[in-house]
Write an enzyme that holds these catalytic residues in place. Structure first.
Site, PDB file in Angstrom:
ATOM      1  N   ASP A 198      -7.177   4.447  -4.452  1.00 56.49           N
ATOM      2  CA  ASP A 198      -7.513   3.993  -3.275  1.00 56.49           C
ATOM      3  C   ASP A 198      -8.534   5.372  -2.926  1.00 56.49           C
ATOM      4  OD1 ASP A 198      -7.651   2.019  -0.669  1.00 56.49           O
ATOM      5  OD2 ASP A 198      -7.634   4.110   0.309  1.00 56.49           O
ATOM      6  N   LYS A 228       0.968  -1.201   0.207  1.00 55.75           N
ATOM      7  CA  LYS A 228       0.028   0.091  -0.038  1.00 55.75           C
ATOM      8  C   LYS A 228       1.089   1.142  -0.152  1.00 55.75           C
ATOM      9  CE  LYS A 228      -4.530   0.811   0.172  1.00 55.75           C
ATOM     10  NZ  LYS A 228      -5.491  -0.164  -0.411  1.00 55.75           N
TER      11      LYS A 228
HETATM   12  N1  GLU Z   1      -7.076   0.118  -2.846  1.00 61.05           N
HETATM   13  C1  GLU Z   1      -7.973  -1.128  -3.288  1.00 61.05           C
HETATM   14  C2  GLU Z   1      -8.119  -2.089  -1.999  1.00 61.05           C
HETATM   15  O1  GLU Z   1      -8.269  -1.715  -0.889  1.00 61.05           O
HETATM   16  C3  GLU Z   1      -7.142  -1.675  -4.669  1.00 61.05           C
HETATM   17  C4  GLU Z   1      -5.821  -1.980  -4.665  1.00 61.05           C
HETATM   18  C5  GLU Z   1      -5.890  -2.697  -6.101  1.00 61.05           C
HETATM   19  O2  GLU Z   1      -6.390  -2.801  -6.994  1.00 61.05           O
HETATM   20  O3  GLU Z   1      -4.525  -2.952  -6.367  1.00 61.05           O
HETATM   21  O4  GLU Z   1      -7.924  -3.228  -2.227  1.00 61.05           O
END
Ligand code: GLU
Length: 446
Positions: free
Chosen positions: A167, A127
């Site tokens: 996100d 992340k």
């Molecule tokens: N931010 C999204 C999550 O919490 C997607 C992450 C992604 O697609 O890599 O899963």
């Protein structure tokens, strides 16, 4: 209370990460769930899997300097926490929000490991983001910020290394600017290094809708096991971003009546059901506050400074942010007769809320499982990019539906296997962890 077998791991995490309450919260929940898995797999204990998985493989923190429209220099902090690449390239979104700090990014990255494992695809966990506040910034400012952010981050990314996505605060516009800068610096059009791209230039159909749609598919699966369905159910949704909008959209399509949406200023309740087109106009196009929805919609009213959990509903889908549903909110939902709570956001329910819902016999779908549709569709985007293919909307949505059923069934089965039938928190954590742990064991002490 944490079982004695995992207590030392948690104590060490607390000692090493003293100012990271959200990260500790996420670790605590996972350790609690995996204690029975460790008991049945002594090789995971001797292999130090739990001790290793709570420490990120790599953490990157960097300066993001940029100049605003008034010519004033601004400095933000950028993060990328690359937690685990044992199942595939690091994968997880970027969040731009003033609340972002190392604890928030680490909790999100840690959760992402198990969520991604649960999808059954070949993606690791990561992340990133920044404490940059996009609110009220012009397009030109957003672009300059994104370019400066990528000027550092690019060296840590790549389709076989680390693949970010969006996100909170990072949508199609930001992904466009970030991808453009990566392409410029590296002189490579490397489609698979970012997901959530525009469908005109390498993005996948259904990626935008996938998290919200997936959460509603998950709700449908949970209710079916319980002998129920979404038909005619009143649904409270919080948030008004990507996840909330498409959860509302799919809830309508499957016969339910979504009645709320919110932002940090308060919530709207609409007894005629939320008008998705108007919600998108207000939040995505006009970028206005949620109160504007009630101004334009006679059947709705705006409740300032409160959360939608006080509205009596059958199903709640928290889709805003972490810890947005606490113990008193859970009590209000229970008093209103709620049957299921399904997390569209990451860790929106506090541990106290989850305990209260469980004690009241409410079905609870944790985000790690229920919101996995977003990242699962990101993996579909990576597949399409690698094969230079484009799949149709209907085909992609059908794939998403199958994935959500599999995610549900894996969590459900693991909960049964480990003696906690119906407990999707234990089931999701245990199932995701099993997959990660087997891979870590096979790949040695890395
Ligand atoms: N931010 C999204 C999550 O919490 C997607 C992450 C992604 O697609 O890599 O899963």
């Amino acid at each position: 209370m944490l079982p004695a077998s995992v207590r030392p791991v948690f104590d060490a995490v607390q000692a090493r990460n003293p100012h990271e309450p959200e990260f500790q919260q996420a670790v605590h929940e996972v350790l609690h769930s995996i204690a029975p898995v460790l008991e049945r797999h002594p090789q995971f204990v001797s292999g130090g899997i739990a001790e290793r998985i709570v420490e990120p493989e790599r953490q990157i923190i960097f300066r993001v300097p940029w100049v605003d429209d008034a010519g004033v220099l601004q400095v933000n902090r950028g993060f990328r926490v690359q937690f685990s690449s044992v199942l595939g390239p690091y994968k997880g979104g970027l969040r731009f929000h003033p609340s972002v700090n190392l604890s928030i990014i680490k909790f999100l990255g840690f959760e992402q490991i198990f969520k991604n494992a649960l999808t059954g695809q070949g993606i690791g966990g990561a992340k990133g983001g920044s404490d940059f506040d996009p609110h009220g910034r012009t397009d030109a400012e957003i672009m300059r910020f994104c370019q400066s952010f990528m000027n550092e981050l690019y060296r840590h990314l790549g389709e076989h290394t680390d693949v970010p996505a969006g996100d909170i605060g990072v949508g199609a516009r930001e992904i466009g600017y970030l991808f453009g800068q990566y392409r410029k610096i590296t002189n490579r059009h490397e489609s698979g290094m970012f997901t959530g791209k525009g469908v005109q230039w390498g993005g996948a159909e259904v990626r935008t809708e996938a998290t919200g749609y997936g959460a509603v598919f998950f709700a449908e699966e949970m209710l079916a096991v319980d002998g129920g369905s979404l038909e005619g159910k009143r649904v409270a949704v919080s948030g008004s971003g990507n996840v909330a909008i498409y959860a509302i959209d799919k809830a309508w399509q499957l016969g339910a009546v979504p009645v709320t949406a919110s932002d940090s200023s308060g919530y709207v309740v609409d007894d005629a059901g939320i008008d998705v087109g108007l919600l998108r106009q207000v939040k995505e196009i006009d970028r206005a506050r949620i109160s504007e929805y009630a101004v334009r919609r006679p059947s709705a009213r705006f409740v300032e400074g409160a959360r939608p959990w006080e509205v009596a509903v059958d199903i709640a889908i928290p889709s805003a942010t972490q810890n947005e549903l606490d113990e008193s909110d859970a009590a209000a939902l229970i008093a209103g007769g709620v049957r299921a709570v399904v997390e569209g956001a990451n860790m929106p329910s506090t541990p106290g809320a989850i305990a209260a819902l469980r004690a009241a016999g409410v079905l609870f779908g944790p985000g790690k499982a229920a919101n996995a549709g977003g990242v699962a569709t990101s993996a579909l985007e990576m597949s399409q990019n690698a094969a230079r293919q484009r799949w149709s909307f209907d085909d992609s949505e059908a794939k998403l539906r199958v994935i959500m059923k599999n995610v549900h069934d894996s969590a459900f089965d693991a909960a049964e296997r480990y003696g906690h039938p119906g407990d999707y928190v234990v089931g999701a954590n245990a199932s995701g962890f099993e997959r990660v742990a087997h891979a870590m064991l096979a790949q040695g002490v890395i």
